[in-house]
Design an enzyme around this catalytic site. Sequence first.
Site, PDB file in Angstrom:
ATOM      1  N   ARG A  31       2.036  14.833 -29.529  1.00  0.00           N
ATOM      2  CA  ARG A  31       1.029  15.878 -29.727  1.00  0.00           C
ATOM      3  C   ARG A  31      -0.055  15.443 -30.716  1.00  0.00           C
ATOM      4  O   ARG A  31      -0.874  16.253 -31.149  1.00  0.00           O
ATOM      5  CB  ARG A  31       1.678  17.167 -30.239  1.00  0.00           C
ATOM      6  CG  ARG A  31       2.440  17.937 -29.167  1.00  0.00           C
ATOM      7  CD  ARG A  31       3.282  19.093 -29.720  1.00  0.00           C
ATOM      8  NE  ARG A  31       2.615  19.848 -30.749  1.00  0.00           N
ATOM      9  CZ  ARG A  31       2.989  19.879 -32.031  1.00  0.00           C
ATOM     10  NH1 ARG A  31       4.027  19.170 -32.442  1.00  0.00           N
ATOM     11  NH2 ARG A  31       2.336  20.612 -32.900  1.00  0.00           N
ATOM     12  N   LYS A  32      -0.095  14.169 -31.061  1.00  0.00           N
ATOM     13  CA  LYS A  32      -1.125  13.656 -31.975  1.00  0.00           C
ATOM     14  C   LYS A  32      -2.398  13.385 -31.178  1.00  0.00           C
ATOM     15  O   LYS A  32      -2.817  12.253 -30.965  1.00  0.00           O
ATOM     16  CB  LYS A  32      -0.624  12.404 -32.681  1.00  0.00           C
ATOM     17  CG  LYS A  32       0.560  12.682 -33.600  1.00  0.00           C
ATOM     18  CD  LYS A  32       1.086  11.423 -34.259  1.00  0.00           C
ATOM     19  CE  LYS A  32       2.287  11.723 -35.150  1.00  0.00           C
ATOM     20  NZ  LYS A  32       2.862  10.511 -35.767  1.00  0.00           N
ATOM     21  N   THR A  33      -3.008  14.484 -30.767  1.00  0.00           N
ATOM     22  CA  THR A  33      -4.199  14.426 -29.927  1.00  0.00           C
ATOM     23  C   THR A  33      -5.390  15.028 -30.664  1.00  0.00           C
ATOM     24  O   THR A  33      -5.237  15.745 -31.652  1.00  0.00           O
ATOM     25  CB  THR A  33      -3.968  15.200 -28.615  1.00  0.00           C
ATOM     26  OG1 THR A  33      -3.555  16.543 -28.922  1.00  0.00           O
ATOM     27  CG2 THR A  33      -2.879  14.537 -27.768  1.00  0.00           C
TER      28      THR A  33
END
Length: 284
Positions: A136-138
Amino acid sequence: MNNPITTKLNVDDLILQALKEDITSEDITTNAVMRKPCLGQVDLICKQDGIVAGMGVFARVFELLDDTVKVEAYVEDGDLVTSGTRMAVVTGDIRVLLSGERTALNYLQRMSGIATYTHSIAVLLEGSKTKLLDTRKTTPNMRIFEKYAVKVGGGCNHRYNLSDGILLKDNHIGAAGSVKKAIEMAKEYAPFVRKIEVEVENLDMVKEAVDAGADIIMLDNMTPEMMKEAVVLIGGRAQTECSGNVTKENIERYLSVGVDFISSGALTHSAPIMDISLKNLHAV
């Protein structure tokens, strides 16, 4: 991403927000030099080798500005292109081509960069049982585009958001009091269709997670040697995931561990853009 229903439901609003960010009232430069409509064409040129992702999004930017704009694509998502490739020709009102250029390229460059970087890692896993996952490191408001690009590049998507699955990380475990307690509370609360994944940092936590019945155990920031011990200890009673600063440069250290998944935030937060330009604009 090329499905028209998916595009309208999940993508159009995000693209419109990006356009509004770039055009708050008017494109003053274009309006200064183009006072009247004028039909024109421009070439989409790739300036480096890579994997294409986001052609549908690129076209949609112009369509939302003016539905008469036509994008004739010569490549599609997933294609490997080389520097100098003419990827498409865009035809429409020159004012629209100029105003939409930066936003359209931002999406295409970013998505193609992620697909290219993902592909460069995915090929290293070929022949093994291990699958490559994103995280989820977007970029905020870019998740749907970036996770799609990972899939185009040969990776797989981890959970899409916080509603998509249970992942008990260190702070959740700290809040609950222990690995066992966190898993018990998750099982009590969660719908039966949800798997429970727990992040562990040492072999004691691995044992606790297995005994408590975790579905997936994430081996976080362990050495490859400790991960091998953990995989043996788990013995197939849960799926296994390797995580923690995994990049293209160090992933080979983890290939012999035998985990089911390797997750890497670098796929989305560290991929360089792919150099793509709109060139040779002219009236027709």
